[in-house]
Write a protein that holds these residues in place. Structure first.
Motif, PDB file in Angstrom:
ATOM      1  N   VAL A  45      27.022  20.425  46.026  1.00  0.00           N
ATOM      2  CA  VAL A  45      28.013  19.379  46.302  1.00  0.00           C
ATOM      3  C   VAL A  45      27.824  18.247  45.303  1.00  0.00           C
ATOM      4  N   ARG A  46      28.925  17.624  44.917  1.00  0.00           N
ATOM      5  CA  ARG A  46      28.884  16.559  43.916  1.00  0.00           C
ATOM      6  C   ARG A  46      29.279  15.247  44.588  1.00  0.00           C
ATOM      7  N   VAL A  47      28.290  14.413  44.865  1.00  0.00           N
ATOM      8  CA  VAL A  47      28.527  13.229  45.676  1.00  0.00           C
ATOM      9  C   VAL A  47      28.191  11.961  44.895  1.00  0.00           C
ATOM     10  N   GLY A  48      29.177  11.084  44.753  1.00  0.00           N
ATOM     11  CA  GLY A  48      28.973   9.822  44.042  1.00  0.00           C
ATOM     12  C   GLY A  48      28.980   8.625  44.975  1.00  0.00           C
ATOM     13  N   THR A  49      30.187   8.268  45.409  1.00  0.00           N
ATOM     14  CA  THR A  49      30.390   7.062  46.211  1.00  0.00           C
ATOM     15  C   THR A  49      29.491   6.977  47.444  1.00  0.00           C
ATOM     16  N   ALA A  50      29.291   8.078  48.129  1.00  0.00           N
ATOM     17  CA  ALA A  50      28.483   8.051  49.356  1.00  0.00           C
ATOM     18  C   ALA A  50      27.021   7.763  49.078  1.00  0.00           C
TER      19      ALA A  50
ATOM     20  N   PHE B 230      27.413  18.172  33.442  1.00  0.00           N
ATOM     21  CA  PHE B 230      28.655  17.597  32.911  1.00  0.00           C
ATOM     22  C   PHE B 230      29.797  18.019  33.823  1.00  0.00           C
ATOM     23  N   ILE B 231      30.541  17.021  34.346  1.00  0.00           N
ATOM     24  CA  ILE B 231      31.586  17.323  35.334  1.00  0.00           C
ATOM     25  C   ILE B 231      32.957  16.814  34.889  1.00  0.00           C
ATOM     26  N   GLY B 232      33.065  16.455  33.600  1.00  0.00           N
ATOM     27  CA  GLY B 232      34.342  15.920  33.116  1.00  0.00           C
ATOM     28  C   GLY B 232      35.131  16.945  32.331  1.00  0.00           C
TER      29      GLY B 232
ATOM     30  N   LEU C  62      31.680  29.208  40.552  1.00  0.00           N
ATOM     31  CA  LEU C  62      32.977  28.550  40.425  1.00  0.00           C
ATOM     32  C   LEU C  62      32.886  27.108  40.918  1.00  0.00           C
ATOM     33  N   MET C  63      33.749  26.271  40.362  1.00  0.00           N
ATOM     34  CA  MET C  63      33.784  24.866  40.745  1.00  0.00           C
ATOM     35  C   MET C  63      35.232  24.473  41.014  1.00  0.00           C
ATOM     36  N   ALA C  64      35.457  23.572  41.956  1.00  0.00           N
ATOM     37  CA  ALA C  64      36.823  23.096  42.187  1.00  0.00           C
ATOM     38  C   ALA C  64      36.849  21.672  42.718  1.00  0.00           C
ATOM     39  N   MET C  65      37.959  21.020  42.405  1.00  0.00           N
ATOM     40  CA  MET C  65      38.307  19.717  42.967  1.00  0.00           C
ATOM     41  C   MET C  65      39.656  19.895  43.646  1.00  0.00           C
ATOM     42  N   PRO C  66      39.677  20.207  44.928  1.00  0.00           N
ATOM     43  CA  PRO C  66      40.949  20.446  45.628  1.00  0.00           C
ATOM     44  C   PRO C  66      41.815  19.185  45.667  1.00  0.00           C
TER      45      PRO C  66
ATOM     46  N   GLY D 259      33.045  19.957  47.080  1.00  0.00           N
ATOM     47  CA  GLY D 259      32.719  18.934  48.063  1.00  0.00           C
ATOM     48  C   GLY D 259      32.274  17.661  47.375  1.00  0.00           C
ATOM     49  N   MET D 260      32.919  16.544  47.744  1.00  0.00           N
ATOM     50  CA  MET D 260      32.597  15.230  47.204  1.00  0.00           C
ATOM     51  C   MET D 260      32.343  14.291  48.399  1.00  0.00           C
ATOM     52  N   SER D 261      32.246  12.986  48.145  1.00  0.00           N
ATOM     53  CA  SER D 261      31.856  12.062  49.219  1.00  0.00           C
ATOM     54  C   SER D 261      32.686  12.227  50.487  1.00  0.00           C
ATOM     55  N   GLY D 262      33.984  12.399  50.330  1.00  0.00           N
ATOM     56  CA  GLY D 262      34.863  12.420  51.490  1.00  0.00           C
ATOM     57  C   GLY D 262      34.882  13.732  52.260  1.00  0.00           C
TER      58      GLY D 262
ATOM     59  N   ALA E  35      23.971  14.184  42.381  1.00  0.00           N
ATOM     60  CA  ALA E  35      24.324  12.774  42.563  1.00  0.00           C
ATOM     61  C   ALA E  35      25.195  12.351  41.392  1.00  0.00           C
ATOM     62  N   VAL E  36      26.451  12.049  41.674  1.00  0.00           N
ATOM     63  CA  VAL E  36      27.388  11.711  40.601  1.00  0.00           C
ATOM     64  C   VAL E  36      27.222  10.228  40.240  1.00  0.00           C
ATOM     65  N   SER E  37      26.579  10.013  39.081  1.00  0.00           N
ATOM     66  CA  SER E  37      26.178   8.659  38.680  1.00  0.00           C
ATOM     67  C   SER E  37      27.097   8.063  37.620  1.00  0.00           C
ATOM     68  N   LYS E  38      28.252   8.695  37.404  1.00  0.00           N
ATOM     69  CA  LYS E  38      29.199   8.183  36.400  1.00  0.00           C
ATOM     70  C   LYS E  38      29.529   6.710  36.669  1.00  0.00           C
ATOM     71  N   ARG E  39      29.572   5.940  35.594  1.00  0.00           N
ATOM     72  CA  ARG E  39      29.894   4.507  35.662  1.00  0.00           C
ATOM     73  C   ARG E  39      28.918   3.695  36.513  1.00  0.00           C
TER      74      ARG E  39
ATOM     75  N   GLU F 191      27.627  13.508  35.348  1.00  0.00           N
ATOM     76  CA  GLU F 191      28.253  12.494  34.499  1.00  0.00           C
ATOM     77  C   GLU F 191      29.516  13.062  33.880  1.00  0.00           C
ATOM     78  N   ASN F 192      30.476  12.190  33.561  1.00  0.00           N
ATOM     79  CA  ASN F 192      31.667  12.692  32.883  1.00  0.00           C
ATOM     80  C   ASN F 192      32.121  11.888  31.673  1.00  0.00           C
ATOM     81  N   TYR F 193      31.415  10.789  31.379  1.00  0.00           N
ATOM     82  CA  TYR F 193      31.727  10.044  30.151  1.00  0.00           C
ATOM     83  C   TYR F 193      30.558  10.233  29.191  1.00  0.00           C
TER      84      TYR F 193
ATOM     85  N   GLU G 263      30.972   2.260  45.959  1.00  0.00           N
ATOM     86  CA  GLU G 263      32.222   2.336  45.196  1.00  0.00           C
ATOM     87  C   GLU G 263      31.968   2.059  43.715  1.00  0.00           C
ATOM     88  N   ARG G 264      32.752   2.754  42.872  1.00  0.00           N
ATOM     89  CA  ARG G 264      32.690   2.482  41.437  1.00  0.00           C
ATOM     90  C   ARG G 264      33.674   1.373  41.098  1.00  0.00           C
ATOM     91  N   SER G 265      33.278   0.507  40.151  1.00  0.00           N
ATOM     92  CA  SER G 265      34.206  -0.583  39.789  1.00  0.00           C
ATOM     93  C   SER G 265      35.266  -0.054  38.835  1.00  0.00           C
TER      94      SER G 265
HETATM   95  C1  LIG Z   1      33.698  11.482  40.447  1.00  0.00           C
HETATM   96  C2  LIG Z   1      33.523  12.903  40.740  1.00  0.00           C
HETATM   97  C3  LIG Z   1      32.845  13.327  41.899  1.00  0.00           C
HETATM   98  C4  LIG Z   1      32.265  12.390  42.933  1.00  0.00           C
HETATM   99  O1  LIG Z   1      33.254  11.722  43.639  1.00  0.00           O
HETATM  100  P1  LIG Z   1      32.907  10.799  44.903  1.00  0.00           P
HETATM  101  O2  LIG Z   1      34.160  10.766  45.691  1.00  0.00           O
HETATM  102  O3  LIG Z   1      32.505   9.471  44.375  1.00  0.00           O
HETATM  103  O4  LIG Z   1      31.791  11.436  45.653  1.00  0.00           O
HETATM  104  C5  LIG Z   1      32.700  14.696  42.078  1.00  0.00           C
HETATM  105  N1  LIG Z   1      33.184  15.594  41.198  1.00  0.00           N
HETATM  106  C6  LIG Z   1      33.834  15.224  40.086  1.00  0.00           C
HETATM  107  C7  LIG Z   1      34.358  16.263  39.167  1.00  0.00           C
HETATM  108  C8  LIG Z   1      34.043  13.872  39.829  1.00  0.00           C
HETATM  109  O5  LIG Z   1      34.712  13.515  38.721  1.00  0.00           O
END
Ligand SMILES: *Cc1c(COP(=O)(O)O)cnc(C)c1O
Length: 225
Positions: free
Chosen positions: A214-219, A75-77, A157-161, A198-201, A26-30, A49-51, A223-225
């Motif tokens: 899977v790393r899911v925040g918004t879902a 840590f995902i930042g 391995l990790m990726a953000m396509p 894999g993220m929210s979308g 659960a991506v709880s950043k911000r 978290e990334n901050y 939404e983050r402000s």
């Molecule tokens: C913010 C973030 C996510 C989560 O993104 P959402 O679209 O809110 O689910 C996943 N991975 C990384 C590396 C991020 O920075």
């Protein structure tokens, strides 16, 4: 706010995958401590978290709570090498190792902490100049090098396509990641190579293509402000 539960069970059975093989971070950043507390009450244990400053307050807070199942902080930042010490102290998993300098810095601090850290190697699967990560063709050699650090347990391995509003457009990148993971296993670099993708979308597509995390925040948190 109310916590929404992503439908990992549904997508996993659709993909014919064993649910126990997909973990949710659960991506709880911000997001405030109260939101995390709600997720904890709902049974969530892994958080991303990334901050650093923000994360420190949250991790300290929940450590003082003496929870029966301790939380696992990812840590995902992007990692700056002067922050390696703090990251080594605070986190359980680092998902964004993409330079040997960082791996070595983590190793050094982990030795003095007498701590083993689980790590993922970040791959720049879309070869985007603005994104961090090791190029796919350098992945095998890089994972080998990182794994020589005894305090680092390489989980995969990790990726953000590249972002695309249509998750079907992202499927090919998830597939390339799966191919890479298979190669890592086949060459005996890692016995099993996990995949954080894999993220929210797009997490349902990521699970279909072999994500183990899977790393899911918004879902979950909105939404983050
Ligand atoms: C913010 C973030 C996510 C989560 O993104 P959402 O679209 O809110 O689910 C996943 N991975 C990384 C590396 C991020 O920075």
């Amino acid at each position: 706010m109310s916590i929404r539960t992503p439908t990992i069970q549904y997508t996993s059975s659709k993909a014919g995958r064993d649910l126990s093989n997909v973990a949710l971070v659960a991506v709880s950043k911000r997001k405030p401590i109260e939101d995390i507390a709600q997720a904890v009450t709902a049974g969530q244990t892994h958080f991303g978290e990334n901050y650093l400053q923000d994360a420190q307050d949250k991790i300290d807070h929940f450590q003082s709570q003496n929870l029966c199942s301790p939380l696992v902080w990812h840590f995902i930042g992007r990692i700056q090498s002067n922050k390696a010490k703090t990251i080594a102290q605070l986190f359980d998993v680092v998902e964004t190792v993409d330079r040997l300098k960082i791996a070595n810095a983590l190793q050094k601090h982990l030795v003095s902490l007498n701590k083993i850290m689980q790590v993922y190697v970040q791959i720049n699967i879309g070869r985007e100049s603005q994104k961090a990560g090791v190029m796919p063709e350098d992945a095998i050699e890089f994972v080998k090098q990182v794994a020589t650090n005894k305090q680092l347990q390489v989980n995969g391995l990790m990726a953000m396509p590249p972002f695309n509003a249509d998750p079907e457009q992202t499927r090919k990148y998830f597939r390339q990641m799966k191919e890479l993971a298979k190669k890592v296993e086949k060459q005996g670099v890692l016995e099993t190579c996990g995949l954080s993708m894999g993220m929210s979308g797009d997490y349902p597509v990521a699970i279909e293509e072999g994500a183990t995390l899977v790393r899911v925040g918004t879902a979950i948190f909105g939404e983050r402000s």
